[in-house]
Design an enzyme around this catalytic site. Sequence first.
Site, short mmCIF file in Angstrom:
data_model
loop_
_atom_site.label_atom_id
_atom_site.label_comp_id
_atom_site.label_asym_id
_atom_site.label_seq_id
_atom_site.Cartn_x
_atom_site.Cartn_y
_atom_site.Cartn_z
N CYS A 85 -0.71 -72.21 -34.60
CA CYS A 85 -0.98 -72.47 -36.01
C CYS A 85 0.33 -72.74 -36.76
O CYS A 85 0.95 -73.77 -36.52
CB CYS A 85 -1.80 -71.33 -36.61
N HIS A 202 -6.34 -70.39 -32.76
CA HIS A 202 -5.75 -69.06 -32.55
C HIS A 202 -6.31 -68.38 -31.30
O HIS A 202 -7.32 -67.67 -31.38
CB HIS A 202 -6.06 -68.17 -33.76
N GLU A 204 -5.19 -65.77 -29.85
CA GLU A 204 -5.10 -64.31 -29.99
C GLU A 204 -6.31 -63.72 -30.71
O GLU A 204 -6.58 -62.52 -30.61
CB GLU A 204 -3.79 -63.92 -30.70
#
Length: 224
Positions: A85, A202, A204
């Site tokens: 990002c 993302h 994560e």
Amino acid sequence: MTVAVVRFGGSNCDRDAVRALAHLGVDAAVAWHDDGLPADTDGVVVPGGFSYGDYLRAGAMAAQSPVVAEVRALAADGVPVLGVCNGAQIGCEAGLAPGAFTTNASARFQCERVHLRVENATTPWTAAYSEGDVLEIPIAHGEGRFEIDDDAYADLVADDRVLFRYCNADGEVTEAANPNGSTGAVAGVTGDRDHVAVMMPHPERATLPALGATDGQGILGAFA
């Protein structure tokens, strides 16, 4: 492997990245940009957020930070580097990857789950998948539109450096499935060598079962 997760003023996904990596058994810690990278760093994540408030352009100011020069040096030595990002924006601004991320075609901040199609399964970031696999990964950005000139895009495709494209649940790359108007629906690319990558979604946030999605584990598993 010891992974440094670089935090700038305005970063807000660093702890998410550390926790996701820890879940995968990776030794990771936040590294404040002014302190530089720990001497034992053998992996780097540049996480999401709004470094320096996204002034000038998203990632433009952070890319001038001395710690980014350290990241470039490690990348040149073969250390794996992932920009996510805002980290992807920083990576492109710093020349670690081609292209640039600009304002979404919708001119809105978009936060939603999207589907990604794996385009190249031979990189460290995609080795856990097969070409054509469809992943569900969240996005959260206002400047996530990947742009690159026609000749550079042709080279990117010819060199098989596109990691992911936005697609629908059936793996079809369509205009409707492209959330931000990215060139070629590109969601992630590698640098000149495939141990360096940037991506707008993302991973994560799709690693812990409690978050309702685990498709990002294979991406971060490159550090395991």
